[in-house]
Design a protein around this motif. Structure first.
Motif, PDB file in Angstrom:
ATOM      1  N   ARG A  47       6.168  62.072 -29.830  1.00 47.90           N
ATOM      2  CA  ARG A  47       5.300  63.184 -30.205  1.00 47.90           C
ATOM      3  C   ARG A  47       6.086  64.389 -30.693  1.00 47.90           C
ATOM      4  NH1 ARG A  47       3.035  58.695 -28.011  1.00 47.90           N
ATOM      5  NH2 ARG A  47       0.751  58.857 -27.976  1.00 47.90           N
ATOM      6  N   TRP A  48       7.238  64.668 -30.079  1.00 53.55           N
ATOM      7  CA  TRP A  48       8.029  65.808 -30.548  1.00 53.55           C
ATOM      8  C   TRP A  48       8.600  65.516 -31.939  1.00 53.55           C
ATOM      9  CZ3 TRP A  48      11.139  66.411 -25.366  1.00 53.55           C
ATOM     10  CH2 TRP A  48      10.261  66.862 -24.368  1.00 53.55           C
ATOM     11  N   CYS A  86       7.118  63.705 -34.123  1.00 56.88           N
ATOM     12  CA  CYS A  86       5.960  63.889 -34.995  1.00 56.88           C
ATOM     13  C   CYS A  86       5.775  65.361 -35.341  1.00 56.88           C
ATOM     14  CB  CYS A  86       4.717  63.333 -34.310  1.00 56.88           C
ATOM     15  SG  CYS A  86       3.147  63.760 -35.100  1.00 56.88           S
ATOM     16  N   MET A  87       5.876  66.242 -34.348  1.00 55.52           N
ATOM     17  CA  MET A  87       5.720  67.673 -34.600  1.00 55.52           C
ATOM     18  C   MET A  87       6.802  68.193 -35.538  1.00 55.52           C
ATOM     19  SD  MET A  87       4.584  69.152 -30.858  1.00 55.52           S
ATOM     20  CE  MET A  87       4.036  70.728 -31.532  1.00 55.52           C
ATOM     21  N   THR A  90       6.112  66.887 -39.167  1.00 52.39           N
ATOM     22  CA  THR A  90       4.910  67.412 -39.817  1.00 52.39           C
ATOM     23  C   THR A  90       4.875  68.936 -39.848  1.00 52.39           C
ATOM     24  OG1 THR A  90       3.703  67.204 -37.709  1.00 52.39           O
ATOM     25  CG2 THR A  90       3.524  65.376 -39.280  1.00 52.39           C
ATOM     26  N   ARG A 132       5.056  71.290 -37.432  1.00 55.67           N
ATOM     27  CA  ARG A 132       4.172  71.943 -36.456  1.00 55.67           C
ATOM     28  C   ARG A 132       4.934  72.768 -35.414  1.00 55.67           C
ATOM     29  NH1 ARG A 132      -0.281  67.127 -35.231  1.00 55.67           N
ATOM     30  NH2 ARG A 132      -0.150  66.181 -37.303  1.00 55.67           N
ATOM     31  N   LEU A 147       6.064  73.604 -26.593  1.00 53.18           N
ATOM     32  CA  LEU A 147       5.349  72.917 -27.661  1.00 53.18           C
ATOM     33  C   LEU A 147       3.863  72.712 -27.373  1.00 53.18           C
ATOM     34  CD1 LEU A 147       8.067  70.253 -28.521  1.00 53.18           C
ATOM     35  CD2 LEU A 147       7.505  72.316 -29.826  1.00 53.18           C
ATOM     36  N   VAL A 193       2.794  70.220 -26.053  1.00 50.09           N
ATOM     37  CA  VAL A 193       2.664  68.763 -26.133  1.00 50.09           C
ATOM     38  C   VAL A 193       3.811  68.171 -25.324  1.00 50.09           C
ATOM     39  CG1 VAL A 193       2.786  66.741 -27.647  1.00 50.09           C
ATOM     40  CG2 VAL A 193       1.595  68.803 -28.414  1.00 50.09           C
ATOM     41  N   GLY A 224      -1.642  67.474 -24.694  1.00 51.47           N
ATOM     42  CA  GLY A 224      -1.471  67.644 -26.130  1.00 51.47           C
ATOM     43  C   GLY A 224      -1.268  66.313 -26.827  1.00 51.47           C
ATOM     44  N   GLU A 225      -1.207  66.386 -28.144  1.00 46.06           N
ATOM     45  CA  GLU A 225      -1.048  65.174 -28.927  1.00 46.06           C
ATOM     46  C   GLU A 225      -0.529  65.546 -30.319  1.00 46.06           C
ATOM     47  OE1 GLU A 225      -0.154  62.252 -29.488  1.00 46.06           O
ATOM     48  OE2 GLU A 225      -1.734  61.226 -28.359  1.00 46.06           O
ATOM     49  N   CYS A 226       0.122  64.600 -30.983  1.00 53.65           N
ATOM     50  CA  CYS A 226       0.529  64.763 -32.364  1.00 53.65           C
ATOM     51  C   CYS A 226       0.369  63.403 -33.041  1.00 53.65           C
ATOM     52  CB  CYS A 226       1.992  65.227 -32.471  1.00 53.65           C
ATOM     53  SG  CYS A 226       2.565  65.449 -34.187  1.00 53.65           S
ATOM     54  N   ARG A 275       0.600  61.359 -36.681  1.00 52.03           N
ATOM     55  CA  ARG A 275       1.142  61.421 -38.041  1.00 52.03           C
ATOM     56  C   ARG A 275       0.068  61.063 -39.062  1.00 52.03           C
ATOM     57  NH1 ARG A 275       5.437  59.817 -34.870  1.00 52.03           N
ATOM     58  NH2 ARG A 275       7.423  60.868 -35.261  1.00 52.03           N
TER      59      ARG A 275
END
Length: 325
Positions: free
Chosen positions: A262-263, A265-266, A269, A271, A310, A312, A321-323, A325
């Protein structure tokens, strides 16, 4: 030959007393005014206490733990312990607050281990050998506190009087955090994210990087080419992942793979905002100096604070939290 009946199972422990506002608890007006300057009113103070307690005691006021981390006993919403000398002052304050009722209250709450826990040997910093021997003898073969001493610590730390002692100790910590925030983030807006991050750092590691280390890191960040920003943070996440997979890191096995995904992904993207970016580097700076049990908790230290920064993350198997893609 008759067979003895199996021993009945131990009765399940009643639900813990959860950390939260209790009307009888008092916050000093001066302290309340100073903390309100960084956005912490009464509701926010108890919300912050509850958040601190989640990774420590799963949200409970007591929940004692044994010598798994070489601290002899850790107890209370901030896991004050004998090993660092943080527990003894709370025991002394509770004793002093009981005045002439101390012995009666001690016998009511801790009929078996009260004399040991409140002995001079156990109130000393560091604890004396006799105290250490008696407390270690109260551990079972599994290395955990036996049910009797565990329940007595729970009774003590869930009592209203000890809740007030815990609150008072936490307010001292929050006031120290207020001063730390002004030093670590000079001239910056003190956001709730920074407050939460600073409290977790103070609770787990006791302090923050030195001014010279902060200045060095910020000089490097300021001079960093924009094209390098992603790779520099990706390297910190890789450091965390490598630690988590190594043989002597504990507390992260259920979390690290989810966090890395997830990190990442952030990061991919876009974020992660500038405040988060700087705070993750500050977290890296401090987490790599976590020396308890020769660095056994460094990955967990980073993980806890990265989740706060974060919004997340997964800590102790609890994801928020969530991320995608």
């Amino acid at each position: 030959m008759t067979t003895a009946a199996p021993a009945p199972p131990a009765p399940p422990r009643a639900p813990c007393r959860p950390v939260g506002d209790v009307p009888v608890l008092v916050i000093d007006p001066g302290s309340a005014a100073r903390l309100s300057a960084i956005g912490l009113d009464r509701a926010a103070i108890f919300a912050q206490m509850h958040e601190t307690s989640i990774p420590e005691t799963s949200g409970c006021w007591a929940e004692p733990a044994g010598n798994f981390d070489s601290q002899l006993v850790s107890v209370g919403m901030s896991q004050w312990n004998f090993g660092t000398g943080s527990l003894q002052p709370l025991l002394k304050r509770w004793k002093k607050g009981q005045r002439g009722q101390f012995r009666r209250q001690r016998k009511a709450l801790l009929p078996v281990y009260g004399k040991t826990i409140f002995s001079r040997d156990c109130l000393a910093v560091p604890v004396k050998a006799k105290c250490r021997e008696k407390i270690l003898a109260a551990h079972g073969a599994d290395g955990k506190l036996n049910p009797v001493i565990r329940d007595e610590f729970n009774a003590l730390f869930e009592s209203d009087a000890m809740l007030q002692v815990q609150l008072d100790a936490y307010l001292v910590l929050l006031e120290a955090v207020r001063q730390d925030l002004l030093r670590v983030f000079p001239g910056q807006t003190i956001t709730l994210r920074k407050v939460r991050w600073a409290v977790d750092t103070k609770v787990q590691q006791g302090g923050f990087p030195l001014d010279e280390d902060l200045a060095r890191l910020r000089r490097k960040l300021a001079a960093m080419p924009e094209a390098d920003r992603r790779d520099r943070l990706a390297a910190i996440f890789a450091w965390y992942g490598a630690l988590a997979r190594s043989i002597d890191q504990d507390g992260v096995q259920r979390d690290w793979a989810w966090n890395l995904d997830r990190w990442g992904c952030m990061l991919d993207t876009g974020r992660i905002d500038p405040e988060q970016y700087e705070m993750l580097h500050l977290t890296f700076l401090r987490s790599r100096t976590a020396i308890g049990n020769s660095g056994r908790w460094q990955a967990l230290t980073f993980e806890r604070r990265a989740k706060i920064i974060l919004g997340v993350g997964s800590v102790s198997g609890r994801t928020d939290g969530e991320c995608l893609r």
